[in-house]
Design a protein around this motif. Structure first.
Motif, PDB file in Angstrom:
ATOM      1  N   GLU A  37       0.852  -1.184   0.000  1.00  0.00           N
ATOM      2  CA  GLU A  37       0.000   0.000   0.000  1.00  0.00           C
ATOM      3  C   GLU A  37       0.889   1.235   0.000  1.00  0.00           C
ATOM      4  N   LEU A  38       0.722   2.084  -1.000  1.00  0.00           N
ATOM      5  CA  LEU A  38       1.515   3.299  -1.132  1.00  0.00           C
ATOM      6  C   LEU A  38       0.644   4.501  -0.789  1.00  0.00           C
ATOM      7  N   ARG A  39       1.286   5.623  -0.565  1.00  0.00           N
ATOM      8  CA  ARG A  39       0.570   6.870  -0.327  1.00  0.00           C
ATOM      9  C   ARG A  39       1.074   7.918  -1.307  1.00  0.00           C
ATOM     10  N   ALA A  40       0.160   8.428  -2.106  1.00  0.00           N
ATOM     11  CA  ALA A  40       0.516   9.509  -3.027  1.00  0.00           C
ATOM     12  C   ALA A  40       0.807  10.776  -2.226  1.00  0.00           C
ATOM     13  N   GLY A  41       1.298  11.806  -2.907  1.00  0.00           N
ATOM     14  CA  GLY A  41       1.694  13.037  -2.232  1.00  0.00           C
ATOM     15  C   GLY A  41       0.577  13.682  -1.446  1.00  0.00           C
ATOM     16  N   ASP A  42      -0.675  13.491  -1.885  1.00  0.00           N
ATOM     17  CA  ASP A  42      -1.807  14.092  -1.172  1.00  0.00           C
ATOM     18  C   ASP A  42      -2.423  13.130  -0.159  1.00  0.00           C
ATOM     19  N   GLY A  43      -1.747  11.994   0.067  1.00  0.00           N
ATOM     20  CA  GLY A  43      -2.231  11.037   1.058  1.00  0.00           C
ATOM     21  C   GLY A  43      -3.141   9.951   0.522  1.00  0.00           C
ATOM     22  N   THR A  44      -3.512  10.012  -0.758  1.00  0.00           N
ATOM     23  CA  THR A  44      -4.399   8.997  -1.335  1.00  0.00           C
ATOM     24  C   THR A  44      -3.723   7.631  -1.327  1.00  0.00           C
ATOM     25  N   ARG A  45      -4.492   6.610  -0.956  1.00  0.00           N
ATOM     26  CA  ARG A  45      -3.976   5.244  -0.921  1.00  0.00           C
ATOM     27  C   ARG A  45      -3.885   4.674  -2.340  1.00  0.00           C
ATOM     28  N   ILE A  46      -2.720   4.151  -2.690  1.00  0.00           N
ATOM     29  CA  ILE A  46      -2.490   3.548  -3.997  1.00  0.00           C
ATOM     30  C   ILE A  46      -2.056   2.102  -3.786  1.00  0.00           C
ATOM     31  N   ILE A 100       6.735   4.957  -8.950  1.00  0.00           N
ATOM     32  CA  ILE A 100       8.159   5.071  -9.285  1.00  0.00           C
ATOM     33  C   ILE A 100       8.986   5.298  -8.023  1.00  0.00           C
ATOM     34  N   ASP A 101       8.511   6.168  -7.151  1.00  0.00           N
ATOM     35  CA  ASP A 101       9.224   6.419  -5.895  1.00  0.00           C
ATOM     36  C   ASP A 101       9.404   5.127  -5.105  1.00  0.00           C
ATOM     37  N   ALA A 102       8.354   4.325  -5.027  1.00  0.00           N
ATOM     38  CA  ALA A 102       8.419   3.083  -4.257  1.00  0.00           C
ATOM     39  C   ALA A 102       9.378   2.089  -4.898  1.00  0.00           C
ATOM     40  N   LEU A 103       9.352   1.995  -6.213  1.00  0.00           N
ATOM     41  CA  LEU A 103      10.228   1.055  -6.897  1.00  0.00           C
ATOM     42  C   LEU A 103      11.683   1.504  -6.794  1.00  0.00           C
ATOM     43  N   ARG A 104      11.908   2.798  -6.885  1.00  0.00           N
ATOM     44  CA  ARG A 104      13.265   3.327  -6.716  1.00  0.00           C
ATOM     45  C   ARG A 104      13.772   3.068  -5.297  1.00  0.00           C
ATOM     46  N   ALA A 105      12.904   3.210  -4.323  1.00  0.00           N
ATOM     47  CA  ALA A 105      13.313   2.950  -2.945  1.00  0.00           C
ATOM     48  C   ALA A 105      13.691   1.489  -2.746  1.00  0.00           C
ATOM     49  N   ALA A 106      12.994   0.583  -3.467  1.00  0.00           N
ATOM     50  CA  ALA A 106      13.282  -0.844  -3.348  1.00  0.00           C
ATOM     51  C   ALA A 106      14.573  -1.230  -4.062  1.00  0.00           C
ATOM     52  N   ALA A 107      14.949  -0.468  -5.096  1.00  0.00           N
ATOM     53  CA  ALA A 107      16.141  -0.803  -5.885  1.00  0.00           C
ATOM     54  C   ALA A 107      16.818   0.486  -6.347  1.00  0.00           C
TER      55      ALA A 107
END
Length: 296
Positions: free
Chosen positions: A5-14, A97-104
């Motif tokens: 579960e990710l959070r976009a810049g405005d807090g929306t759950r992705i 993209i932010d989440a994938l970059r953080a993972a690798a």
């Protein structure tokens, strides 16, 4: 496969999913993010994502806000009152993209964009983090660039079905109409405006969006299906040329090349194309300059 579960810049759950290579490949080749088409859930791409991970890629997929697993729990039956437009969906892309970059963080990151998923990357704030885009069955959505079969009905869709249904329901009830899928009001009305403009998004939105696309420098390879029922080669060229300062080319694919009777707009992701189209996409990632620089 791991659901995250990710959070976009405005807090929306992705809602997103990560597919990691198995123990036979402890260090991934690179990272690949799958950008979904309009109205298509990330579930649809799961077989392709699993296969890519088996080939040694770290793969992620996601659902835009309001769609699939990113649909708010209380809105399972209706998106009335849910606010989102296509700029928000580009922000969701950035979030993934932010989440994938953080993972690798050390790996090149590539995009595999299906239809809309190849139309949005020019809007990303993360453009500089993208090492290459493989576009699948994507092009300008301008109605005159649609394939003849679609063009015969699309003006009724944009001038009657969309405005009427959206006004009555407060969102576009695509599931009931068996068209595209349920879409937030802001998304469908902005998309309508894009599709009725000869310049599509860079025309409808003006200089700021055009300049954003011109700032993209990642290489773009567009796979265009000769039997695509929605998109023409001319439309694909119009989209690719929005990335005006990026290395770019179109590769036209016929069903015969893929040893099939049909590919169409959605067929690329069917498992029957594992040995042909899927392998071709993997080889394109390997051919991008960032991958070869990483290996040297």
């Amino acid at each position: 496969m791991e659901k995250v579960e990710l959070r976009a810049g405005d807090g929306t759950r992705i809602a997103a999913r990560f597919y990691r290579p198995g123990p036979q490949c402890p260090v991934p080749r690179a990272a690949v993010l799958i950008g979904p088409a309009m109205g298509v859930r990330q579930d649809y791409y799961a077989p392709f994502a699993r296969w890519l991970a088996e080939q040694g890629w770290l793969v992620a997929s996601f659902d835009y806000r309001g769609m699939g697993d990113s649909r708010p729990p209380g809105m399972a039956r209706s998106l009335r009152g849910f606010e989102a437009d296509l700029f928000d969906w580009a922000a969701d892309y950035d979030c993934a993209i932010d989440a994938l970059r953080a993972a690798a963080p050390q790996l090149p990151l590539y995009l595999l964009g299906h239809s809309l998923g190849a139309q949005l990357p020019g809007l990303l704030r993360n453009r500089d983090r993208v090492a290459g885009l493989v576009s699948v069955a994507a092009g300008s959505g301008y109605w005159r660039d649609n394939a003849p079969r679609t063009r015969r009905m699309v003006l009724y869709f944009w001038h009657v079905a969309v405005p009427l249904a959206t006004r009555l329901c407060g969102y576009f009830p695509g599931r009931r109409l068996r068209k595209v899928g349920d879409l937030p009001r802001g998304v469908i009305l902005q998309w309508r405006r894009w599709c009725l403009h000869p310049g599509y998004h860079v025309g409808a939105e003006g200089r700021q969006v055009r300049q954003a696309f011109e700032q993209a420098r990642f290489p773009v390879v567009a796979l265009s299906m000769s039997d695509d029922e929605l998109m023409t080669e001319r439309g694909t060229r119009a989209l690719v040329d929005c990335y005006a300062n990026a290395p770019r080319r179109i590769e036209r694919i016929t069903p015969q090349e893929a040893h099939a009777r049909r590919i169409g707009h959605f067929g690329f992701f069917r498992e029957q194309f594992e040995a042909t189209l899927w392998r071709r996409a993997s080889e394109l990632f390997l051919s991008f300059p960032a991958f070869n620089q990483e290996m040297s």
